[in-house]
Design a protein around this motif. Structure first.
Motif, PDB file in Angstrom:
ATOM      1  N   GLY A   1       0.825  -1.210   0.000  1.00  0.00           N
ATOM      2  CA  GLY A   1       0.000   0.000   0.000  1.00  0.00           C
ATOM      3  C   GLY A   1       0.856   1.255   0.000  1.00  0.00           C
ATOM      4  N   GLN A   2       0.451   2.222  -0.805  1.00  0.00           N
ATOM      5  CA  GLN A   2       1.179   3.477  -0.884  1.00  0.00           C
ATOM      6  C   GLN A   2       0.423   4.559  -0.118  1.00  0.00           C
ATOM      7  N   ASP A   3       1.162   5.582   0.308  1.00  0.00           N
ATOM      8  CA  ASP A   3       0.501   6.771   0.836  1.00  0.00           C
ATOM      9  C   ASP A   3       1.053   7.975   0.086  1.00  0.00           C
ATOM     10  N   GLU A   4       0.637   9.155   0.477  1.00  0.00           N
ATOM     11  CA  GLU A   4       1.027  10.339  -0.294  1.00  0.00           C
ATOM     12  C   GLU A   4       2.528  10.610  -0.254  1.00  0.00           C
ATOM     13  N   TYR A   5       3.240   9.994   0.703  1.00  0.00           N
ATOM     14  CA  TYR A   5       4.683  10.236   0.839  1.00  0.00           C
ATOM     15  C   TYR A   5       5.525   9.097   0.292  1.00  0.00           C
ATOM     16  N   SER A   6       4.875   8.056  -0.211  1.00  0.00           N
ATOM     17  CA  SER A   6       5.620   6.885  -0.683  1.00  0.00           C
ATOM     18  C   SER A   6       6.564   7.241  -1.826  1.00  0.00           C
ATOM     19  N   ILE A   7       7.755   6.703  -1.720  1.00  0.00           N
ATOM     20  CA  ILE A   7       8.688   6.724  -2.847  1.00  0.00           C
ATOM     21  C   ILE A   7       8.416   5.415  -3.581  1.00  0.00           C
ATOM     22  N   LEU A   8       7.954   5.525  -4.807  1.00  0.00           N
ATOM     23  CA  LEU A   8       7.598   4.314  -5.532  1.00  0.00           C
ATOM     24  C   LEU A   8       8.847   3.676  -6.140  1.00  0.00           C
TER      25      LEU A   8
ATOM     26  N   MET B   1       6.806   9.426 -13.890  1.00  0.00           N
ATOM     27  CA  MET B   1       7.765   8.362 -14.190  1.00  0.00           C
ATOM     28  C   MET B   1       7.610   7.809 -15.610  1.00  0.00           C
ATOM     29  N   LYS B   2       6.381   7.701 -16.083  1.00  0.00           N
ATOM     30  CA  LYS B   2       6.128   7.037 -17.359  1.00  0.00           C
ATOM     31  C   LYS B   2       6.003   7.999 -18.532  1.00  0.00           C
ATOM     32  N   GLY B   3       5.829   9.290 -18.252  1.00  0.00           N
ATOM     33  CA  GLY B   3       5.704  10.239 -19.353  1.00  0.00           C
ATOM     34  C   GLY B   3       4.276  10.364 -19.840  1.00  0.00           C
ATOM     35  N   SER B   4       4.125  10.473 -21.124  1.00  0.00           N
ATOM     36  CA  SER B   4       2.835  10.746 -21.774  1.00  0.00           C
ATOM     37  C   SER B   4       1.700   9.863 -21.282  1.00  0.00           C
ATOM     38  N   ILE B   5       0.578  10.484 -20.977  1.00  0.00           N
ATOM     39  CA  ILE B   5      -0.590   9.754 -20.488  1.00  0.00           C
ATOM     40  C   ILE B   5      -1.092   8.732 -21.503  1.00  0.00           C
ATOM     41  N   ASN B   6      -0.968   9.020 -22.785  1.00  0.00           N
ATOM     42  CA  ASN B   6      -1.474   8.091 -23.796  1.00  0.00           C
ATOM     43  C   ASN B   6      -0.765   6.756 -23.770  1.00  0.00           C
ATOM     44  N   ARG B   7       0.405   6.746 -23.151  1.00  0.00           N
ATOM     45  CA  ARG B   7       1.166   5.502 -23.136  1.00  0.00           C
ATOM     46  C   ARG B   7       1.077   4.789 -21.792  1.00  0.00           C
ATOM     47  N   VAL B   8       0.232   5.274 -20.882  1.00  0.00           N
ATOM     48  CA  VAL B   8       0.108   4.630 -19.577  1.00  0.00           C
ATOM     49  C   VAL B   8      -1.307   4.058 -19.444  1.00  0.00           C
ATOM     50  N   PRO B   9      -1.470   2.770 -19.778  1.00  0.00           N
ATOM     51  CA  PRO B   9      -2.788   2.158 -19.636  1.00  0.00           C
ATOM     52  C   PRO B   9      -3.158   2.020 -18.156  1.00  0.00           C
TER      53      PRO B   9
END
Length: 183
Positions: A62-69, A105-113
């Protein structure tokens, strides 16, 4: 036709039901006890549009608002299921932060399903996030949305069909642009 591999990460605030959704999908059972996940990987074979896929599901901590992914949440991941719990406004806020981090991290929204999921829809009396709020957020991101109940196995399989369709659409748009798509 050979089986293709796709990797999907489930992300969201702690105790929103990421593991319950995954186990319900993979094993057709509901796990009621909450045991915080470090990170688990599950496999499930599915068929989309006549093509067999081996789906690797990364059930994240689980992540929170401070998580380093961790970098592993971005490397070689084909699609994302962002999960909040309808009985936790905090989890709804956290999913927005995770989405922003994904875009960074992933860039363009169109490429992040991405598929946005409001889980625990069976907890009607405890609801803090309305269906319309989830729908509106997904619409602003231009991603599919659905509410689910891992406990009642409501719309669980649809999550993974939707994320696979989003992945295939993104790959199709990459191919049309002349980009390199690995499968």
């Amino acid at each position: 036709m050979s089986t293709k591999e796709r990797k999907v990460a489930l992300m969201g605030f702690r105790s929103v039901g990421k593991s319950s959704l995954t186990i319900q999908f993979v094993d057709n059972q509901f796990v009621d006890s909450y045991d915080p996940t470090i990170e688990n990987t599950f496999q499930k074979a599915i068929r989309i549009n006549g093509q067999d896929y081996n789906l690797e599901l990364k059930d994240t901590a689980g992540q929170d608002e401070y998580s380093i992914l961790p970098q592993s949440y971005f490397m070689n991941i084909d699609g994302y299921v962002l999960v909040y719990s309808v009985n936790s406004f905090k989890s709804f806020e956290v999913v927005k932060i995770i989405y922003e981090k994904l875009l960074d991290m992933k860039g363009s929204i169109n490429r992040v399903p991405v598929v946005l999921v409001g889980n625990k829809s069976d907890l009607t009396l405890e609801r803090e996030v309305q269906y319309e709020d989830g729908k509106k957020l997904a619409s602003s991101w231009n991603v599919p949305f659905l509410e689910t109940s891992a406990k009642e196995n409501q719309s669980v399989a649809e999550i993974f069909s939707m994320v696979m369709m989003a992945i295939l659409r993104a790959e199709g748009s990459e191919q049309k642009k002349g980009g390199c798509v690995l499968s």
